[in-house]
Design an enzyme around this catalytic site. Structure first.
Site, PDB file in Angstrom:
ATOM      1  N   PHE A  33      -1.125  -4.823  19.540  1.00  0.00           N
ATOM      2  CA  PHE A  33       0.002  -5.623  19.061  1.00  0.00           C
ATOM      3  C   PHE A  33       1.285  -5.019  19.634  1.00  0.00           C
ATOM      4  CE2 PHE A  33      -3.309  -6.014  15.769  1.00  0.00           C
ATOM      5  CZ  PHE A  33      -3.536  -7.383  15.890  1.00  0.00           C
TER       6      PHE A  33
ATOM      7  N   TYR B 275       0.839  -1.202   0.000  1.00  0.00           N
ATOM      8  CA  TYR B 275       0.000   0.000   0.000  1.00  0.00           C
ATOM      9  C   TYR B 275       0.885   1.267   0.000  1.00  0.00           C
ATOM     10  CZ  TYR B 275      -2.860   3.675   2.201  1.00  0.00           C
ATOM     11  OH  TYR B 275      -3.471   4.867   2.513  1.00  0.00           O
TER      12      TYR B 275
HETATM   13  N1  LIG Z   1      -7.149   6.965   7.031  1.00  0.00           N
HETATM   14  C1  LIG Z   1      -5.921   7.421   7.151  1.00  0.00           C
HETATM   15  O1  LIG Z   1      -5.416   7.561   8.258  1.00  0.00           O
HETATM   16  C2  LIG Z   1      -5.114   7.813   5.936  1.00  0.00           C
HETATM   17  C3  LIG Z   1      -3.779   8.164   6.119  1.00  0.00           C
HETATM   18  C4  LIG Z   1      -3.035   8.557   5.026  1.00  0.00           C
HETATM   19  C5  LIG Z   1      -3.607   8.631   3.775  1.00  0.00           C
HETATM   20  N2  LIG Z   1      -4.902   8.268   3.606  1.00  0.00           N
HETATM   21  C6  LIG Z   1      -5.471   8.373   2.250  1.00  0.00           C
HETATM   22  O2  LIG Z   1      -6.670   9.122   2.300  1.00  0.00           O
HETATM   23  C7  LIG Z   1      -7.579   8.640   1.298  1.00  0.00           C
HETATM   24  C8  LIG Z   1      -8.935   8.319   1.918  1.00  0.00           C
HETATM   25  O3  LIG Z   1      -8.772   7.277   2.881  1.00  0.00           O
HETATM   26  P1  LIG Z   1      -9.931   6.857   3.899  1.00  0.00           P
HETATM   27  O4  LIG Z   1      -9.264   6.406   5.136  1.00  0.00           O
HETATM   28  O5  LIG Z   1     -10.941   7.911   3.936  1.00  0.00           O
HETATM   29  O6  LIG Z   1     -10.503   5.542   3.198  1.00  0.00           O
HETATM   30  P2  LIG Z   1     -11.984   5.132   2.736  1.00  0.00           P
HETATM   31  O7  LIG Z   1     -11.944   3.677   2.376  1.00  0.00           O
HETATM   32  O8  LIG Z   1     -12.988   5.558   3.746  1.00  0.00           O
HETATM   33  O9  LIG Z   1     -12.187   5.992   1.411  1.00  0.00           O
HETATM   34  C9  LIG Z   1     -11.760   5.560   0.143  1.00  0.00           C
HETATM   35  C10 LIG Z   1     -12.902   5.770  -0.826  1.00  0.00           C
HETATM   36  O10 LIG Z   1     -12.444   5.420  -2.137  1.00  0.00           O
HETATM   37  C11 LIG Z   1     -13.481   4.668  -2.790  1.00  0.00           C
HETATM   38  N3  LIG Z   1     -12.834   3.823  -3.807  1.00  0.00           N
HETATM   39  C12 LIG Z   1     -12.031   2.756  -3.613  1.00  0.00           C
HETATM   40  N4  LIG Z   1     -11.644   2.246  -4.798  1.00  0.00           N
HETATM   41  C13 LIG Z   1     -12.195   3.032  -5.754  1.00  0.00           C
HETATM   42  C14 LIG Z   1     -12.179   3.019  -7.182  1.00  0.00           C
HETATM   43  N5  LIG Z   1     -11.494   2.087  -7.857  1.00  0.00           N
HETATM   44  N6  LIG Z   1     -12.872   3.957  -7.851  1.00  0.00           N
HETATM   45  C15 LIG Z   1     -13.580   4.917  -7.179  1.00  0.00           C
HETATM   46  N7  LIG Z   1     -13.659   4.961  -5.839  1.00  0.00           N
HETATM   47  C16 LIG Z   1     -12.965   4.033  -5.140  1.00  0.00           C
HETATM   48  C17 LIG Z   1     -14.149   3.879  -1.685  1.00  0.00           C
HETATM   49  O11 LIG Z   1     -15.447   3.439  -2.004  1.00  0.00           O
HETATM   50  C18 LIG Z   1     -14.121   4.891  -0.534  1.00  0.00           C
HETATM   51  O12 LIG Z   1     -15.290   5.682  -0.525  1.00  0.00           O
HETATM   52  C19 LIG Z   1      -6.914   7.455   0.632  1.00  0.00           C
HETATM   53  O13 LIG Z   1      -6.301   7.891  -0.555  1.00  0.00           O
HETATM   54  C20 LIG Z   1      -5.847   7.043   1.647  1.00  0.00           C
HETATM   55  O14 LIG Z   1      -4.745   6.421   1.012  1.00  0.00           O
HETATM   56  C21 LIG Z   1      -5.677   7.851   4.646  1.00  0.00           C
END
Ligand SMILES: NC(=O)c1ccc[n+]([C@@H]2O[C@H](COP(=O)([O-])OP(=O)(O)OC[C@H]3O[C@@H](n4cnc5c(N)ncnc54)[C@H](O)[C@@H]3O)[C@@H](O)[C@H]2O)c1
Length: 315
Positions: A201, A141
């Protein structure tokens, strides 16, 4: 401004959508609802139920004509990235390339990309880690999130497509899915509300940099106008131990509980914390919500969510 937010039915981006709408922007969400939820989408936003990998993507650009794209859609499950690295790369690398292609062929004038400091840096020697820290991920990832950054920088160089890369720390807050990246607050809260003891963990001393989701949304507002061509860490810059996060959630719930300590998981980062001085300097952003304020708000959300999902007594 017309802003297309990918992943806007998910945790973080749904808050970004809310902030953009509050600011008076016209917003569309592109999401395949694979982990996202229709209920998270602000009713004032147009929802295109479409994958990044769909042929329809260019048609969405033709119809909505975004001026800015905020790219949050991703495969965010770290375990799944280990089990299915090709699937992870398909969504996070190929999906991002498809999106950048559609953006550069359209009138779009900027892409804001949600990357991950925690996943990209791996286990840095110097903490808090600045943006110059080598990208040395410990999971597929992290590789895919970092690779999409390189593609976006390339689109900037070759096609002059302006961009800002935001590398988030561990984001927490309402609407977080316990299965995504950094879902510990959601997992611990839901378990403790059900009266189950969560597992930590290791010995409770691992540290993470927790940032509240509304602060992340604010960084996305500032990036609309500033930070072109920049890569920015977005974190609180504080190392919070697993024990501290457990205690904060337990106290917010008023519960009496101790965690179950189990072995460290291989490949898991022991300590991470991001240096956010660059974003403070260039965008004027800093994390405003202390843990003592953010954790009770998140916990309240999970209490209400679980209460809704329980059938009322007598039915
Ligand atoms: N949660 C964290 O702490 C964190 C930290 C660093 C970066 N991020 C980044 O922030 C972003 C959002 O993460 P999140 O935690 O809100 O996750 P999340 O799973 O809640 O949101 C991701 C969204 O993307 C959609 N999605 C997935 N595959 C798709 C596709 N092929 N086409 C269209 N939509 C698609 C999903 O349905 C979902 O609504 C991501 O890019 C993640 O890498 C998150």
């Amino acid at each position: 401004m017309r802003i297309l937010v990918t992943g806007g039915a998910g945790f973080i981006a749904s808050h970004v959508v809310d902030r953009y709408i509050e600011k008076g922007h016209s917003v569309a969400v592109l999401d395949d609802l694979s982990t996202g939820n229709r209920e998270n989408v602000n009713p004032k936003a147009t929802l295109f139920e479409c994958s990044l990998l769909d042929d329809q993507l260019e048609a969405v650009f033709k119809e909505f004509k975004p001026e800015v794209v905020s790219h949050h859609a991703a495969q965010v499950n770290v375990r799944r990235s280990v089990d299915e690295p090709a699937f992870d790369a398909q969504v996070n690398v190929l999906g991002s390339i498809q999106l950048f292609e559609a953006a550069r062929k359209s009138e779009c004038r900027k892409v804001i990309y949600a990357s991950s400091g925690g996943a990209c840096y791996g286990e840095p020697e110097d903490l808090p880690a600045p943006e110059e820290t080598l990208v040395r991920p410990l999971c597929p990832y992290g590789v895919s999130k970092g690779t999409a950054e390189v593609y976006l920088e390339f689109y900037g160089r070759l096609y002059g497509l302006p961009y800002t890369i935001l590398r988030y720390a561990n984001v927490y807050g309402p609407r977080q899915d316990p299965h995504g990246e950094a879902g510990v607050v959601a997992i611990f809260s839901e378990m403790m509300i059900r009266g189950q003891r969560p597992s930590i963990f290791g010995d409770g001393s691992k540290t993470r940099d927790y940032v509240y989701v509304e602060d992340i949304a604010e960084a996305n507002v500032l990036a609309l106008e500033k930070g072109d061509g920049g890569v920015y860490n977005v974190g609180a810059g504080r190392q919070i131990t697993d024990d501290e996060i457990f205690n904060a959630i337990r106290d917010a719930l008023g519960a009496e509980m101790t965690p179950i300590y189990t072995d460290f998981r291989t490949g898991e980062v022991r300590h991470i914390c991001l240096d956010a001085s660059r974003i403070r300097r260039d965008l004027g952003w800093s994390a405003k919500t202390p843990l003592e304020e953010g954790i009770p708000k998140a916990v309240k959300f999970y209490q209400e969510k679980l209460a809704r999902s329980r059938p009322a007594s007598g039915e």
